[in-house]
Design a protein around this motif. Structure first.
Motif, PDB file in Angstrom:
ATOM      1  N   ILE A  51     -12.068  41.816  19.174  1.00 35.71           N
ATOM      2  CA  ILE A  51     -12.905  40.622  19.106  1.00 35.71           C
ATOM      3  C   ILE A  51     -13.771  40.720  17.848  1.00 35.71           C
ATOM      4  O   ILE A  51     -14.442  41.734  17.625  1.00 35.71           O
ATOM      5  CB  ILE A  51     -13.797  40.504  20.350  1.00 35.71           C
ATOM      6  CG1 ILE A  51     -12.947  40.557  21.622  1.00 35.71           C
ATOM      7  CG2 ILE A  51     -14.611  39.204  20.312  1.00 35.71           C
ATOM      8  CD1 ILE A  51     -13.758  40.712  22.895  1.00 35.71           C
ATOM      9  N   TYR A  52     -13.749  39.672  17.019  1.00 31.62           N
ATOM     10  CA  TYR A  52     -14.463  39.649  15.747  1.00 31.62           C
ATOM     11  C   TYR A  52     -15.575  38.606  15.789  1.00 31.62           C
ATOM     12  O   TYR A  52     -15.513  37.635  16.553  1.00 31.62           O
ATOM     13  CB  TYR A  52     -13.517  39.285  14.601  1.00 31.62           C
ATOM     14  CG  TYR A  52     -12.476  40.330  14.274  1.00 31.62           C
ATOM     15  CD1 TYR A  52     -12.563  41.090  13.107  1.00 31.62           C
ATOM     16  CD2 TYR A  52     -11.386  40.546  15.116  1.00 31.62           C
ATOM     17  CE1 TYR A  52     -11.598  42.038  12.790  1.00 31.62           C
ATOM     18  CE2 TYR A  52     -10.423  41.490  14.807  1.00 31.62           C
ATOM     19  CZ  TYR A  52     -10.527  42.232  13.646  1.00 31.62           C
ATOM     20  OH  TYR A  52      -9.572  43.170  13.334  1.00 31.62           O
ATOM     21  N   GLY A  60     -15.977  43.955  19.724  1.00 22.33           N
ATOM     22  CA  GLY A  60     -15.502  44.312  21.057  1.00 22.33           C
ATOM     23  C   GLY A  60     -13.996  44.407  21.095  1.00 22.33           C
ATOM     24  O   GLY A  60     -13.304  44.172  20.083  1.00 22.33           O
ATOM     25  N   GLU A  61     -13.472  44.748  22.273  1.00 18.45           N
ATOM     26  CA  GLU A  61     -12.026  44.922  22.422  1.00 18.45           C
ATOM     27  C   GLU A  61     -11.659  44.790  23.896  1.00 18.45           C
ATOM     28  O   GLU A  61     -12.419  45.222  24.771  1.00 18.45           O
ATOM     29  CB  GLU A  61     -11.613  46.294  21.897  1.00 18.45           C
ATOM     30  CG  GLU A  61     -10.127  46.549  21.878  1.00 18.45           C
ATOM     31  CD  GLU A  61      -9.793  47.902  21.252  1.00 18.45           C
ATOM     32  OE1 GLU A  61      -9.525  47.953  20.032  1.00 18.45           O
ATOM     33  OE2 GLU A  61      -9.836  48.914  21.996  1.00 18.45           O
ATOM     34  N   ILE A  62     -10.522  44.166  24.162  1.00 11.98           N
ATOM     35  CA  ILE A  62     -10.005  44.098  25.524  1.00 11.98           C
ATOM     36  C   ILE A  62      -8.513  44.398  25.515  1.00 11.98           C
ATOM     37  O   ILE A  62      -7.832  44.243  24.499  1.00 11.98           O
ATOM     38  CB  ILE A  62     -10.254  42.720  26.183  1.00 11.98           C
ATOM     39  CG1 ILE A  62      -9.559  41.611  25.381  1.00 11.98           C
ATOM     40  CG2 ILE A  62     -11.738  42.446  26.354  1.00 11.98           C
ATOM     41  CD1 ILE A  62      -9.628  40.251  26.075  1.00 11.98           C
ATOM     42  N   THR A  71     -16.242  31.920  29.616  1.00 12.88           N
ATOM     43  CA  THR A  71     -17.411  31.428  30.348  1.00 12.88           C
ATOM     44  C   THR A  71     -18.606  31.477  29.396  1.00 12.88           C
ATOM     45  O   THR A  71     -18.465  31.811  28.218  1.00 12.88           O
ATOM     46  CB  THR A  71     -17.689  32.255  31.609  1.00 12.88           C
ATOM     47  OG1 THR A  71     -18.207  33.540  31.229  1.00 12.88           O
ATOM     48  CG2 THR A  71     -16.417  32.440  32.434  1.00 12.88           C
ATOM     49  N   ASP A  72     -19.801  31.203  29.906  1.00 12.10           N
ATOM     50  CA  ASP A  72     -20.962  31.157  29.026  1.00 12.10           C
ATOM     51  C   ASP A  72     -21.379  32.520  28.495  1.00 12.10           C
ATOM     52  O   ASP A  72     -22.114  32.594  27.505  1.00 12.10           O
ATOM     53  CB  ASP A  72     -22.146  30.498  29.744  1.00 12.10           C
ATOM     54  CG  ASP A  72     -22.045  28.984  29.741  1.00 12.10           C
ATOM     55  OD1 ASP A  72     -21.128  28.455  29.079  1.00 12.10           O
ATOM     56  OD2 ASP A  72     -22.873  28.330  30.402  1.00 12.10           O
ATOM     57  N   ASP A  73     -20.931  33.597  29.132  1.00  8.59           N
ATOM     58  CA  ASP A  73     -21.338  34.924  28.656  1.00  8.59           C
ATOM     59  C   ASP A  73     -20.219  35.948  28.705  1.00  8.59           C
ATOM     60  O   ASP A  73     -20.471  37.138  28.514  1.00  8.59           O
ATOM     61  CB  ASP A  73     -22.532  35.446  29.466  1.00  8.59           C
ATOM     62  CG  ASP A  73     -22.200  35.640  30.949  1.00  8.59           C
ATOM     63  OD1 ASP A  73     -21.087  35.261  31.371  1.00  8.59           O
ATOM     64  OD2 ASP A  73     -23.058  36.172  31.680  1.00  8.59           O
ATOM     65  N   GLU A  99     -22.492  40.724  25.925  1.00  5.15           N
ATOM     66  CA  GLU A  99     -23.728  41.421  25.585  1.00  5.15           C
ATOM     67  C   GLU A  99     -23.626  42.922  25.840  1.00  5.15           C
ATOM     68  O   GLU A  99     -24.004  43.733  24.988  1.00  5.15           O
ATOM     69  CB  GLU A  99     -24.901  40.838  26.374  1.00  5.15           C
ATOM     70  CG  GLU A  99     -26.238  41.451  26.000  1.00  5.15           C
ATOM     71  CD  GLU A  99     -27.405  40.773  26.699  1.00  5.15           C
ATOM     72  OE1 GLU A  99     -28.545  41.220  26.490  1.00  5.15           O
ATOM     73  OE2 GLU A  99     -27.178  39.805  27.443  1.00  5.15           O
ATOM     74  N   SER A 100     -23.086  43.314  26.993  1.00  9.62           N
ATOM     75  CA  SER A 100     -23.034  44.736  27.351  1.00  9.62           C
ATOM     76  C   SER A 100     -21.724  45.398  26.951  1.00  9.62           C
ATOM     77  O   SER A 100     -21.615  46.624  26.999  1.00  9.62           O
ATOM     78  CB  SER A 100     -23.226  44.894  28.858  1.00  9.62           C
ATOM     79  OG  SER A 100     -22.146  44.296  29.564  1.00  9.62           O
ATOM     80  N   LYS A 101     -20.717  44.582  26.588  1.00 12.73           N
ATOM     81  CA  LYS A 101     -19.368  45.064  26.253  1.00 12.73           C
ATOM     82  C   LYS A 101     -18.694  45.765  27.441  1.00 12.73           C
ATOM     83  O   LYS A 101     -17.800  46.589  27.275  1.00 12.73           O
ATOM     84  CB  LYS A 101     -19.407  45.991  25.037  1.00 12.73           C
ATOM     85  CG  LYS A 101     -20.018  45.362  23.797  1.00 12.73           C
ATOM     86  CD  LYS A 101     -19.917  46.279  22.590  1.00 12.73           C
ATOM     87  CE  LYS A 101     -20.672  45.703  21.408  1.00 12.73           C
ATOM     88  NZ  LYS A 101     -20.230  44.368  21.012  1.00 12.73           N
TER      89      LYS A 101
END
Length: 409
Positions: A51-52, A60-62, A71-73, A99-101
């Motif tokens: 995620i960029y 981030g990364e999934i 969603t909103d967050d 926010e928390s990854k």
């Protein structure tokens, strides 16, 4: 990355007359959505995707298999459990918190077959989605489930299940009510209301369709704005004449008007009737601005004026509207998928202003294949590249940015 054997009927099939024979492909921008059953494989077919941000910095990364719902967050996504070799597939669902990854497991669906990602809907702190399970897309061997994802407690549960249910239903939200346009197993289609506070369900309207004679009416899609509810209604007569109507109601289901939208330009001049019969992958009506996108090649962006449609701009089969779990009542975001320039368009639903921009990244080979938008005007942009001659692929990317970071003019 190796691929599972797909159920090929999902890929670019024509949706013909029969209400329950509406097999269609998932939106092309989404990754694999269907697992064929009766096969065994010890290969994990998930993909890891970074995620960029707007500055091309990884944030981030999934690891995911198919769906990505913004969603909103967070991102709601699914992935195949590691080491699964069962003939009946399992699918794990996760939530990635920006926010928390954190990657939080929500639950597992057994016998997973398909999810209609293009029609997920958020009401309050819950996300609703249609998931189909079974061993094939035949009615006798499939079950449709309405799932609820509790975003407060990070858990998922089944609201109701329907044996033989149709996988490609649509839904929209009006206040705390979830309105669903559902093809029913015994023929025809129904507009059903589910009260998310009381858990009460009731049928608001029904349309009859004779599958054998291929005559009747069916709901193709549903959408809503601040004051109205809009249905796309397909009508096929005994002589084969096919029409598509926009029926508008207020939020109390009082009928307001019908507009014949059959004349929206079709890119298939040889078989316009077949284009009208197609399943609809995206549909929006806000302040008389009208967008239509089917599972085939027809796209239309325009306005309803004097009980007819007028076009706002000429668009091609790769033109798409962003996926929205909370439908925007202020503007529509559109993009050119698989395009060289990565063009985006923003339509103001109040004054009709249409603005354009391009989305540039550090490697110009990447093209947009999907955009999701949330109620905070955050965007999740999926990008890929595959060389048309050599087949060379770049690692896919997700861009998580704010709409305000794009300069439309």
């Amino acid at each position: 990355m190796k691929k599972l054997i797909w159920i090929s009927v999902l890929v670019l099939l024509i949706i013909l007359c029969s209400c329950d024979n509406n097999s269609a492909n998932e939106k092309r921008g989404d990754s694999k959505q269907t697992i064929s059953q009766g096969t065994t494989s010890n290969s994990i077919l998930n993909e890891t995707i970074s995620i960029y941000d707007i500055n091309n910095v990884i944030i981030g990364e999934i690891e995911r298999y198919g769906i990505l719902v913004l969603t909103d967050d967070s991102i709601i996504y699914n992935k195949i459990p590691a080491g699964s070799v069962e003939s009946a597939a399992k699918m794990d669902y996760y939530r990635y918190i920006f926010e928390s990854k954190e990657n939080i497991k929500l639950g597992t669906v057994d016998n997973w077959l398909y999810e209609a990602k293009y029609d997920t809907t958020v009401i309050g702190d819950s996300l609703y989605m249609f998931v189909t399970t079974g061993t094939s897309l035949d009615r006798e061997n499939r079950t449709l489930h309405l799932y609820k994802v509790d975003l407060n407690n990070n858990a998922m549960s089944v609201v109701f299940s329907e044996k033989g249910g149709f996988p490609y239903n649509s839904m929209t939200a009006v206040g705390n009510k979830l309105l669903m346009a559902r093809v029913i197993a015994k023929g025809g289609s129904e507009l059903e209301e589910y009260d998310t506070e009381t858990n009460e369900r009731k049928i608001l309207k029904r349309f009859d369709f004779d599958n054998k004679a291929q005559i009747g009416e069916a709901i193709r899609h549903i959408t809503s704005d601040h004051q109205t509810l809009s249905l796309l209604r397909l009508k096929i007569e005994s002589d084969g004449k096919t029409q598509l109507y926009l029926d508008t109601y207020d939020h109390n289901m009082s009928f307001l008007r019908t507009v014949d939208v059959s004349t929206s330009p079709s890119h298939s001049t040889d078989s316009p009737g077949n284009e009208l019969r197609q399943g609809v992958s995206n549909f929006a009506v806000v302040n008389d601005y009208f967008y239509y996108e089917n599972f085939s090649i027809t796209r239309f962006l325009g306005k309803i004026e004097n009980e007819s449609l007028s076009s706002i701009m000429d668009i091609n089969p790769e033109f798409e509207m962003s996926s929205e779990s909370v439908e925007s009542k202020l503007s529509g975001l559109f993009y050119q998928s698989f395009g060289k320039n990565n063009d985006l368009y923003l339509l103001n639903y109040t004054d009709g202003t249409l603005k354009k921009t391009t989305f540039k990244v550090d490697d110009e080979r990447y093209y947009i294949i999907n955009i999701s938008r949330n109620s905070n005007d955050d965007l999740l942009i999926t990008m890929r590249y595959k060389d048309p001659d050599t087949g060379e692929e770049l690692r896919p990317r997700l861009y998580y940015i704010k709409l305000s970071e794009l300069k439309f003019s």
